[in-house]
Design a protein around this motif. Structure first.
Motif, PDB file in Angstrom:
ATOM      1  N   ILE A 179      37.079  43.156  41.788  1.00 56.53           N
ATOM      2  CA  ILE A 179      35.711  42.446  41.565  1.00 56.53           C
ATOM      3  C   ILE A 179      35.354  41.505  42.683  1.00 56.53           C
ATOM      4  O   ILE A 179      36.231  40.432  43.029  1.00 56.53           O
ATOM      5  CB  ILE A 179      35.755  41.686  40.310  1.00 56.53           C
ATOM      6  N   ILE A 198      33.568  46.465  41.481  1.00 58.67           N
ATOM      7  CA  ILE A 198      32.452  45.740  40.868  1.00 58.67           C
ATOM      8  C   ILE A 198      32.015  44.795  41.967  1.00 58.67           C
ATOM      9  O   ILE A 198      32.625  43.865  42.517  1.00 58.67           O
ATOM     10  CB  ILE A 198      32.744  45.179  39.704  1.00 58.67           C
ATOM     11  N   THR A 199      30.689  45.090  42.387  1.00 56.89           N
ATOM     12  CA  THR A 199      30.275  44.031  43.345  1.00 56.89           C
ATOM     13  C   THR A 199      28.813  43.978  43.174  1.00 56.89           C
ATOM     14  O   THR A 199      28.141  44.329  42.141  1.00 56.89           O
ATOM     15  CB  THR A 199      30.447  44.312  44.787  1.00 56.89           C
ATOM     16  N   ALA A 275      32.152  36.310  39.066  1.00 55.58           N
ATOM     17  CA  ALA A 275      33.277  37.000  39.141  1.00 55.58           C
ATOM     18  C   ALA A 275      34.517  36.825  38.021  1.00 55.58           C
ATOM     19  O   ALA A 275      35.190  37.897  37.668  1.00 55.58           O
ATOM     20  CB  ALA A 275      33.879  36.651  40.537  1.00 55.58           C
ATOM     21  N   ALA A 278      33.530  38.693  35.053  1.00 59.42           N
ATOM     22  CA  ALA A 278      33.776  40.027  34.982  1.00 59.42           C
ATOM     23  C   ALA A 278      35.157  40.424  34.867  1.00 59.42           C
ATOM     24  O   ALA A 278      35.547  41.342  34.056  1.00 59.42           O
ATOM     25  CB  ALA A 278      33.406  40.524  36.280  1.00 59.42           C
ATOM     26  N   VAL A 294      40.335  39.942  42.350  1.00 57.11           N
ATOM     27  CA  VAL A 294      39.244  39.261  41.924  1.00 57.11           C
ATOM     28  C   VAL A 294      39.018  38.393  43.198  1.00 57.11           C
ATOM     29  O   VAL A 294      39.943  37.651  43.772  1.00 57.11           O
ATOM     30  CB  VAL A 294      38.920  38.639  40.663  1.00 57.11           C
TER      31      VAL A 294
END
Length: 574
Positions: A179, A198-199, A275, A278, A294
């Motif tokens: 992330i 995940i961005t 972040a 998430a 992360v």
């Protein structure tokens, strides 16, 4: 992604990756990364009784977090991790370029830049990995922070497995998640073996109007993606003046709406909150995970805009505390606390090794040699000069770069708190001419020329430009080691080092050998570790082999990093 992961798992299987189930560890006994170009492996785990090894790992990278920043802004959750976990008081980054796109990969590969496929923001595609050059760009020069899946190609060509690949081989039923609000950081950090990346990317306009960013990446979970304008969508497209970053020096690299800051909409917080939230959602929604990586980017953005520890804070009637260092460090610290609290609440803390670190520190540009132009994002013209394959041509160099530009031989240069250049003509005479030009440039302390797997210093050291005995001592002990980590044929031809508190780019920056860029926290917590510190000079490249050793996973590929034995609490035995 599947075929890359299958190849990595095949490598791991063929090399007989096993869980070793070793006993209690003694403090600071170092073993190597497994042969090859890394140090030779040795050492074991002694003690009386057994420990339960961690089966999961969480790595939190607070972007641009130097030790100086932790102390200056009293980041209490991070200081508590240092006190209660395994701190490394003598830790330092251990490589250049000390930049985001490099270090995120160093952390989860155990490779120095010279062995991992790229060394810096600039990259020469000597093996044609990224394709044929455009007719006007025969030098095959790229900017790596513009890359996403191309970083997978470079990792794959170099041949090493990443941490996600080891975790998958150890437990094929569990998943890893990466992330980061920064796309290139996510792809470098997780690699192709990460089950989910995940961005942020651009999203369509929502019914509420305006522009938005939405979660993108690879295998983004539905509970993160959500419906349009749901929690993990954040505002984009605000004018620069929506905050106070339309003035110098921040306007050189101003806010991109709520990508890097919490923002003003409590229903859609961005930046570090995005972040960390998430990461928490992953913990709450996944039946089985064994890795969460992360990045918290807020400190980095504030440091670039306002000069790191020299940030004066909000000024004038348009001053906004949210964009400044005090707010950014407080927010990052809260989010570290949030992640740790969630691990505690779920009863996972003893099974999860937590690593808290940074991808580089922050050098305050007290002595500044860029152009201060009150035009949005003008700082890119200070960072880059040349015509890379994957970006626009940069043709407005700062005045201080003029001697190098005058050679007519610059393919690409990158300037922050260290100067790097990839030359068009690499013949010895032309390299000598460029080196001589760099030696005349403002604030340069030494010029270094690449020679195979190392750099030779080709100018006298300008000790008179170093302002303290501590700076001179650091240069003597670390300069050669640090520049050598970039010595690869895809790396720069020449490097020029700069003094402390000196940048060619923006108000606060990264990149070089300075102590402010290099002295970062590296902390191990959770996972049954004790509170005994490691006395060695632990580096970022040592994080990966140390994680594998703590988890009892045997390395199957040579690493440059050292595997340290983390002091552990015995939870059963005799």
């Amino acid at each position: 992604m599947a075929h890359i992961r299958a190849r990595m798992l095949a490598v791991a299987t063929a090399a007989a990756l096993v869980l070793t189930g070793l006993g209690a560890q003694s403090e600071a006994t170092a073993g190597g990364g497994g042969g090859g170009h890394g140090p030779g492996g040795h050492g074991g785990h002694g003690g009386h009784g057994q420990v339960d090894r961690p089966t999961k790992v969480v790595i939190i990278v607070v972007d641009s977090l130097s030790k100086e920043i932790v102390d200056r802004y009293d980041m209490r959750n991070i200081e508590a991790l240092m006190k209660d976990g395994v701190d490394t008081p003598r830790a330092y980054l251990g490589h250049t370029g000390s930049v985001t796109v490099v270090t995120h990969n160093v952390i989860t590969s155990g490779q120095l830049p010279k062995h991992m496929g790229w060394t810096d923001e600039g990259y020469r595609d000597v093996d044609g990995i990224l394709g044929d050059p455009e007719p006007l760009n025969p030098d095959q020069l790229y900017i790596t922070s513009n890359a996403t899946t191309d970083l997978f190609k470079l990792q794959q060509a170099a041949g090493y497995p990443k941490l996600a690949d080891y975790l998958a081989a150890a437990d094929p039923t569990a998943k890893t998640f990466t992330i980061s609000p920064k796309g290139y950081a996510a792809y470098a950090f997780g690699g192709a073996g990460s089950d989910s990346l995940i961005t942020f990317g651009s999203g369509p306009e929502c019914t509420t109007g305006g522009s938005w960013r939405k979660p993108v990446g690879i295998n983004v979970p539905s509970y993160i993606l959500g419906e349009p304008c749901s929690r993990f969508w954040v505002h984009s497209g605000y004018p620069t003046y929506a905050y106070d970053t339309a003035k110098l020096p921040a306007i050189l690299y101003p806010l991109d709406s709520d990508r890097y800051v919490t923002g003003k909409d409590p229903a859609h917080p961005g930046g570090d909150v995005w972040a960390a939230d998430a990461a928490v959602e992953v913990m709450r929604n996944e039946a089985s995970w064994n890795g969460i990586f992360v990045t918290l980017p807020g400190v980095d953005k504030a440091a670039h805009m306002w000069g790191g520890v020299t940030d004066p804070g909000p000024t004038g009637t348009d001053g906004d505390p949210m964009t400044h260092m005090a707010a950014a460090t407080a927010e990052a610290d809260r989010q570290v606390g949030k992640i740790m609290a969630e691990l505690e609440a779920q009863g996972e803390i003893d099974d999860t090794l937590v690593v808290l670190t940074a991808d580089h520190g922050s050098v305050a540009g007290t002595h500044f040699y860029g152009k201060s132009v009150a035009t949005r994002d003008y700082g890119y013209n200070n960072w880059y000069y040349g015509d890379p394959e994957n970006d626009t041509a940069y043709t407005q160099p700062q005045d201080a770069l003029a001697p190098l530009v005058a050679t007519g031989n610059v393919g690409l240069s990158y300037s922050d708190s260290m100067l790097r250049v990839w030359l068009k003509d690499q013949s010895p005479a032309e390299v000598d001419d460029a080196a001589a030009a760099m030696a005349t440039m403002e604030a340069v302390t030494a010029v270094w020329r690449r020679d195979g797997d190392h750099f030779d210093r080709v100018s006298p050291v300008r000790w008179d430009r170093m302002r303290s005995g501590g700076e001179r001592s650091w240069f003597v002990r670390k300069a050669q080691e640090l520049v050598d980590t970039e010595a690869a044929d895809y790396g720069p031809d020449l490097i020029a080092t700069l003094p402390d508190d000196t940048t060619y780019s923006v108000a606060g920056d990264h990149g070089g050998i300075q102590r402010a860029a290099q002295q970062i926290p590296i902390v191990f917590a959770g996972g049954g570790v004790s509170s005994h510190d490691l006395r060695s000079e632990v580096r970022s490249v040592d994080i990966m082999p140390t994680i594998l050793r703590a988890m009892g996973i045997s390395a199957t590929y040579p690493m440059d990093g050292i595997a340290y034995d983390l002091p552990m609490r015995r939870r059963h035995g005799h």
